[in-house]
Design an enzyme around this catalytic site. Structure first.
Site, PDB file in Angstrom:
ATOM      1  N   HIS A  17      85.991  49.742  28.500  1.00 52.34           N
ATOM      2  CA  HIS A  17      87.049  48.727  28.622  1.00 52.34           C
ATOM      3  C   HIS A  17      87.065  47.923  27.342  1.00 52.34           C
ATOM      4  O   HIS A  17      86.330  46.951  27.190  1.00 52.34           O
ATOM      5  CB  HIS A  17      86.762  47.846  29.849  1.00 52.34           C
ATOM      6  N   HIS A  19      89.989  46.782  24.326  1.00 54.11           N
ATOM      7  CA  HIS A  19      91.334  46.801  23.745  1.00 54.11           C
ATOM      8  C   HIS A  19      91.166  46.782  22.238  1.00 54.11           C
ATOM      9  O   HIS A  19      90.583  45.831  21.691  1.00 54.11           O
ATOM     10  CB  HIS A  19      92.119  45.570  24.198  1.00 54.11           C
ATOM     11  N   HIS A 197      94.087  47.708  35.031  1.00 53.13           N
ATOM     12  CA  HIS A 197      93.494  46.397  35.267  1.00 53.13           C
ATOM     13  C   HIS A 197      93.949  45.948  36.664  1.00 53.13           C
ATOM     14  O   HIS A 197      95.150  45.993  36.976  1.00 53.13           O
ATOM     15  CB  HIS A 197      94.009  45.368  34.253  1.00 53.13           C
ATOM     16  N   GLU A 200      91.440  41.069  38.301  1.00 54.52           N
ATOM     17  CA  GLU A 200      90.880  40.161  37.288  1.00 54.52           C
ATOM     18  C   GLU A 200      91.357  38.754  37.686  1.00 54.52           C
ATOM     19  O   GLU A 200      90.578  37.921  38.125  1.00 54.52           O
ATOM     20  CB  GLU A 200      91.373  40.541  35.895  1.00 54.52           C
ATOM     21  N   ASP A 278      85.918  44.153  26.518  1.00 51.70           N
ATOM     22  CA  ASP A 278      87.318  43.731  26.664  1.00 51.70           C
ATOM     23  C   ASP A 278      87.964  43.422  25.307  1.00 51.70           C
ATOM     24  O   ASP A 278      88.601  44.291  24.728  1.00 51.70           O
ATOM     25  CB  ASP A 278      87.409  42.533  27.616  1.00 51.70           C
ATOM     26  N   ASP A 279      87.808  42.180  24.835  1.00 54.48           N
ATOM     27  CA  ASP A 279      88.415  41.762  23.560  1.00 54.48           C
ATOM     28  C   ASP A 279      87.348  41.009  22.755  1.00 54.48           C
ATOM     29  O   ASP A 279      87.386  39.774  22.647  1.00 54.48           O
ATOM     30  CB  ASP A 279      89.607  40.844  23.829  1.00 54.48           C
TER      31      ASP A 279
HETATM   32  N1  ADE Z   1      94.895  42.632  27.364  1.00 58.69           N
HETATM   33  C1  ADE Z   1      93.818  42.414  26.602  1.00 58.69           C
HETATM   34  N2  ADE Z   1      92.816  41.900  27.318  1.00 58.69           N
HETATM   35  C2  ADE Z   1      93.271  41.796  28.589  1.00 58.69           C
HETATM   36  C3  ADE Z   1      92.704  41.348  29.808  1.00 58.69           C
HETATM   37  N3  ADE Z   1      91.469  40.863  29.883  1.00 58.69           N
HETATM   38  N4  ADE Z   1      93.473  41.378  30.914  1.00 58.69           N
HETATM   39  C4  ADE Z   1      94.713  41.843  30.853  1.00 58.69           C
HETATM   40  N5  ADE Z   1      95.281  42.278  29.739  1.00 58.69           N
HETATM   41  C5  ADE Z   1      94.568  42.274  28.615  1.00 58.69           C
HETATM   42 ZN    ZN Z   2      91.103  44.285  29.505  1.00 62.20          ZN
END
Ligand code: ADE
Ligand code: ZN
Length: 345
Positions: A17, A19, A197, A200, A278-279
């Site tokens: 996971h 991005h 997703h 969340e 994630d990011d």
């Molecule tokens: N795009 C990038 N990170 C995300 C996240 N945590 N939830 C939804 N979309 C995303």
């Molecule tokens: Zn994500």
């Protein structure tokens, strides 16, 4: 026994996971803005990093989509991806499954081909130089329409051989998985796998919809499943993997503190929980940092960290033979660490 940092970094693991746009570090934002002659709202790298305080998912997405505007050509996507691979490699990642958001870029006039070719070339180089295997997952932005997602899918079909799966990301609340039923059905009919997703910020019903309507093979985040005991039982029974992102969840206030995170409870219930970043450029760390922080806060044992790494391989899109090989390497790593002072806490 608590796991040491060397153990956490060293154990072979998959990241599922991630991005790629979320690996855009402030330094690279400034480099690319300079290269393309683009103005930035922030006077310095430090000022941009300072802006990374979020109240919820949407407040993060606003900053994230704005920063992505510096990605203009194939070489930018290549540089972004290769920089991520080097960091992941240093964290013990042996296999990565990378999300990208084509609509974020095509809306600015960047061609889908430049995005896919840049990312894919870096992934191929990473495999040759770093030995990391990979899969590419194309995500649809769920705040946009299903028709726009369908048009994106059709435009991507000439590159189908480079894409393993489709996913669903962006603003979750009010954009249920069922909105994209036809798009995902079309993707499956083209032989693409599906993930999404769900759970969340959205309710547990979105997790069930992702499974039943989109036929996903794993759920990204999924932590709100805990609000529905029958759903938790189903996820455990069917070993549906959850790609959990602990630092993201705290930064975006899904949980107030890392100590409140439900990862250990879900692991104890027998769910196939995995740890991911994630990011990472926005949330304070790459995958090893996520393992470290969640392990410290929840008091995870070495055996539990070993289980998380094994789950990441189980949940990956790798073929069975590769999964068996990595599971054996994980077992051997944990056994060696048990009597090696280098990994002592
Ligand atoms: N795009 C990038 N990170 C995300 C996240 N945590 N939830 C939804 N979309 C995303
Ligand atoms: Zn994500």
């Amino acid at each position: 026994m608590p796991p040491s940092e060397a153990f956490i970094r060293g154990i072979p693991k998959a990241e599922l996971h991630l991005h790629i746009e979320g690996t855009l570090e402030p330094e690279m934002v400034f480099d690319l803005a300079r290269r393309h002659g683009l103005p930035l709202r922030y006077p310095s790298v430090a000022a941009l990093r300072e802006a990374y305080h979020f109240d919820n998912l949407q407040s993060f997405l606003d900053v994230y989509y704005a920063a992505a505007a510096v990605l203009r050509d194939e070489s930018d996507f290549h540089a972004l991806t290769y920089a991520y691979l080097e960091r992941a490699h240093a964290d013990g990642v042996v296999h990565t499954e990378v999300f990208f958001d084509p609509q974020t870029h095509t809306a600015r006039g960047v061609s889908l081909e430049a995005v896919i070719r840049g990312i894919h070339a870096a992934l191929t180089e990473g495999q040759a130089r770093l030995g990391m295997t990979h899969r590419l997952i194309m995500c649809f932005l769920r705040h946009l329409s299903a028709d726009e997602a369908m048009a994106t899918l059709e435009a991507a079909l000439p590159f189908k051989d480079l894409i393993a799966a489709v996913g669903l990301d962006s603003a979750e609340a009010g954009n249920p998985p069922s909105k994209f039923a036809a798009v995902f059905a079309r993707a499956r009919s083209e032989g693409l796998l599906t993930v999404a997703h769900a759970g969340e910020e959205g309710p547990p019903e979105y997790i069930s919809e992702a499974l039943d309507v989109l036929q996903v093979r794993r759920v990204d985040h999924g932590v709100r499943c805990e609000e529905d005991a029958r759903l938790v039982a189903r996820l455990a029974r069917e070993r549906v993997p959850l790609t959990v992102c602990p630092l993201s969840n705290v930064k975006l206030r899904v949980f107030r503190r890392m100590e409140d995170h439900n990862l250990k409870r879900l692991l104890d219930r027998g769910l196939c929980v995995t740890v991911n970043s994630d990011d990472p450029a926005y949330f304070g760390g790459y995958v090893a940092e996520n393992y470290l922080e969640v392990s410290r806060a929840l008091g995870l044992s070495r055996a539990e960290v070993t289980q998380l790494a094994a789950n990441s391989i189980e949940a990956s899109l790798l073929p069975q033979a590769s999964k068996r090989e990595w599971q054996e390497k994980i077992r051997a790593f944990a056994a060696r660490a048990a009597d090696c002072r280098a990994y002592a806490p």
